[in-house]
Design a protein around this motif. Structure first.
Motif, PDB file in Angstrom:
ATOM      1  N   ALA A  99       0.842  -1.198   0.000  1.00  0.00           N
ATOM      2  CA  ALA A  99       0.000   0.000   0.000  1.00  0.00           C
ATOM      3  C   ALA A  99       0.873   1.243   0.000  1.00  0.00           C
ATOM      4  CB  ALA A  99      -0.924   0.005   1.219  1.00  0.00           C
ATOM      5  N   PRO A 100       0.378   2.357  -0.578  1.00  0.00           N
ATOM      6  CA  PRO A 100       1.106   3.629  -0.502  1.00  0.00           C
ATOM      7  C   PRO A 100       1.265   4.055   0.957  1.00  0.00           C
ATOM      8  CG  PRO A 100      -0.606   3.715  -2.175  1.00  0.00           C
ATOM      9  CD  PRO A 100      -0.834   2.457  -1.404  1.00  0.00           C
ATOM     10  N   PRO A 101       2.334   4.788   1.275  1.00  0.00           N
ATOM     11  CA  PRO A 101       2.650   5.070   2.684  1.00  0.00           C
ATOM     12  C   PRO A 101       1.547   5.731   3.495  1.00  0.00           C
ATOM     13  CG  PRO A 101       4.537   5.569   1.296  1.00  0.00           C
ATOM     14  CD  PRO A 101       3.408   5.236   0.363  1.00  0.00           C
ATOM     15  N   VAL A 102       0.905   6.793   2.956  1.00  0.00           N
ATOM     16  CA  VAL A 102      -0.046   7.545   3.779  1.00  0.00           C
ATOM     17  C   VAL A 102      -1.308   6.737   4.055  1.00  0.00           C
ATOM     18  CG1 VAL A 102      -1.460   9.619   3.947  1.00  0.00           C
ATOM     19  CG2 VAL A 102       0.844   9.754   2.991  1.00  0.00           C
ATOM     20  N   ASN A 141       3.101  16.266  -5.537  1.00  0.00           N
ATOM     21  CA  ASN A 141       3.329  14.834  -5.284  1.00  0.00           C
ATOM     22  C   ASN A 141       3.578  14.175  -6.633  1.00  0.00           C
ATOM     23  OD1 ASN A 141       3.329  12.154  -4.556  1.00  0.00           O
ATOM     24  ND2 ASN A 141       1.147  12.056  -4.075  1.00  0.00           N
ATOM     25  N   TRP A 142       4.844  13.935  -6.992  1.00  0.00           N
ATOM     26  CA  TRP A 142       5.121  13.437  -8.330  1.00  0.00           C
ATOM     27  C   TRP A 142       4.861  11.953  -8.491  1.00  0.00           C
ATOM     28  CZ3 TRP A 142       9.016   9.897  -8.101  1.00  0.00           C
ATOM     29  CH2 TRP A 142      10.068  10.095  -7.213  1.00  0.00           C
ATOM     30  N   ALA A 143       4.368  11.311  -7.421  1.00  0.00           N
ATOM     31  CA  ALA A 143       3.915   9.925  -7.578  1.00  0.00           C
ATOM     32  C   ALA A 143       2.544   9.890  -8.246  1.00  0.00           C
ATOM     33  CB  ALA A 143       3.844   9.230  -6.222  1.00  0.00           C
ATOM     34  N   SER A 144       1.846  11.040  -8.255  1.00  0.00           N
ATOM     35  CA  SER A 144       0.541  11.125  -8.905  1.00  0.00           C
ATOM     36  C   SER A 144       0.713  11.606 -10.335  1.00  0.00           C
ATOM     37  CB  SER A 144      -0.377  12.100  -8.152  1.00  0.00           C
ATOM     38  OG  SER A 144      -0.587  11.651  -6.827  1.00  0.00           O
ATOM     39  N   ARG A 173       8.540  25.068  -4.792  1.00  0.00           N
ATOM     40  CA  ARG A 173       9.906  24.875  -4.323  1.00  0.00           C
ATOM     41  C   ARG A 173      10.168  23.470  -3.799  1.00  0.00           C
ATOM     42  NH1 ARG A 173      11.340  29.219  -0.120  1.00  0.00           N
ATOM     43  NH2 ARG A 173      13.386  28.258  -0.448  1.00  0.00           N
ATOM     44  N   MET A 174       9.145  22.605  -3.835  1.00  0.00           N
ATOM     45  CA  MET A 174       9.367  21.252  -3.324  1.00  0.00           C
ATOM     46  C   MET A 174       8.476  20.262  -4.051  1.00  0.00           C
ATOM     47  SD  MET A 174       8.959  19.796   0.580  1.00  0.00           S
ATOM     48  CE  MET A 174       9.060  18.042   0.924  1.00  0.00           C
ATOM     49  N   GLN A 175       9.047  19.108  -4.351  1.00  0.00           N
ATOM     50  CA  GLN A 175       8.302  17.967  -4.856  1.00  0.00           C
ATOM     51  C   GLN A 175       8.696  16.751  -4.036  1.00  0.00           C
ATOM     52  OE1 GLN A 175       8.532  17.312  -9.067  1.00  0.00           O
ATOM     53  NE2 GLN A 175       8.442  19.488  -9.578  1.00  0.00           N
ATOM     54  N   ALA A 176       7.808  15.762  -3.983  1.00  0.00           N
ATOM     55  CA  ALA A 176       8.112  14.533  -3.241  1.00  0.00           C
ATOM     56  C   ALA A 176       7.322  13.383  -3.850  1.00  0.00           C
ATOM     57  CB  ALA A 176       7.765  14.685  -1.762  1.00  0.00           C
ATOM     58  N   ALA A 226       4.825  13.940   2.765  1.00  0.00           N
ATOM     59  CA  ALA A 226       5.941  14.888   2.795  1.00  0.00           C
ATOM     60  C   ALA A 226       5.484  16.297   2.416  1.00  0.00           C
ATOM     61  CB  ALA A 226       7.044  14.409   1.851  1.00  0.00           C
ATOM     62  N   ILE A 227       4.712  16.410   1.337  1.00  0.00           N
ATOM     63  CA  ILE A 227       4.270  17.754   0.936  1.00  0.00           C
ATOM     64  C   ILE A 227       3.151  18.256   1.851  1.00  0.00           C
ATOM     65  CG2 ILE A 227       5.060  17.541  -1.440  1.00  0.00           C
ATOM     66  CD1 ILE A 227       2.164  16.964  -2.257  1.00  0.00           C
TER      67      ILE A 227
END
Length: 302
Positions: free
Chosen positions: A98-101, A192-195, A217-220, A225-226
């Motif tokens: 399963a995805p982490p969250v 969220n670059w997993a999406s 300024r941030m991707q994860a 994380a975001i």
């Protein structure tokens, strides 16, 4: 001919004391029963019965073979019974990806309740951004978010979650609140670059649809994380409602652009096989679909 069937015919004929009697009990013809016995004798290279016009008796080899056949047939029956039991009662190890969250929250809570119902079952839970190779890794069920890419796997839709654009009160005090999707061009958007698609946020409003190429300024590769970065005032996020609902309730995040509709996030269970689905997988999928419905706000259908 199937040897187990021939062995079964042999045992029935030996117990009945005649080909006709054994055939009658099995619901086959006498000729077919004779054919099975001759096939066995041919493969063994020896006679199993002493035959006369009036009687039928076992040879010494036949008597020994009868004892072994009965044990083999009993073992097969017990094995089939055990396999059938596995198909009807969840037991053994259920391996879930399963995805982490959602895995660490909703899926974990569902698993805890599921294990209370089935004490003979244990679960191995793997938290990872992608489902991985189900067959090579021995995964029974993978929870998958968003559009399905691999059509070789069997998928079952469990639920649908609404999406929310939100940021912290401190961020909005400093940079203002976006009123339209186009305003996002002037904001820091955490991705969220997993999406997929990675940097495109889609909106639907009274004036039609808009696709905004966001940047920040941030991707994860994980939503949490975001989410944390947004709470700390780094920018806006677009995440599933089940991820940010508690933060919004507690005032850590504030939802914006609520007059616009966002594409919902589908939640699927993916598994390698449809045929002969084990009881542990089948029962877990049923349980999880019922569990996730109210948890993620918008229940899905199979």
């Amino acid at each position: 001919m199937d040897k187990l069937t021939s062995m079964s015919v042999f045992v029935r004929v030996a117990k009945a004391g005649s080909f006709a009697g054994g055939a009658r009990e099995l619901g086959i013809s006498r000729a077919m029963a004779t054919k099975h016995i001759m096939q066995l004798e041919g493969s063994l290279g020896t006679r199993l019965f002493n035959r006369t016009t009036r009687s039928l008796s076992l040879t010494d080899v036949g008597a020994s073979y009868l004892e072994r056949c009965q044990q083999v047939l009993l073992d097969v029956e017990e094995m089939e019974s055990a396999v059938t039991h596995l198909q009807t009662e969840p037991r053994g190890v259920l391996k879930i990806s399963a995805p982490p969250v959602i895995g660490a929250t909703h899926i974990t809570r569902a698993i805890a309740q599921f294990l209370k119902i089935y004490p003979d079952l244990t679960v191995d839970l793997i938290l990872q951004s992608s489902p991985g190779d189900l067959i090579d890794e021995g995964i029974d069920v993978a929870i998958y978010l968003g559009a399905l890419d691999d059509t070789s796997m069997v998928a079952r839709k469990l639920a649908t979650s609404s999406m929310v654009v939100c940021g912290s009160p401190e961020y909005f005090e400093r940079y203002g609140v976006p009123q339209t999707p186009e305003d996002l061009y002037n904001h820091s958007c955490l991705v969220n670059w997993a999406s997929s698609p990675r940097n495109k946020w889609k909106f639907k409003g009274e004036m039609g649809c808009a696709v905004i190429n966001v940047s920040g300024r941030m991707q994860a590769n994980v939503a949490d994380a975001i989410r944390v970065a947004a709470i700390d005032g780094l920018g806006l996020v677009m995440l599933a409602s089940y991820v940010v609902a508690r933060d919004i309730e507690r005032g850590k995040l504030v939802a914006v652009l609520e007059n616009y509709t966002l594409p919902p996030l589908d939640i699927h269970a993916v598994y390698p096989h449809r045929k002969y689905l084990s009881a542990k997988v089948r029962r877990f999928l049923d349980f999880l679909q019922e569990w996730l419905g109210p948890q993620v706000m918008m229940p899905g259908t199979e």
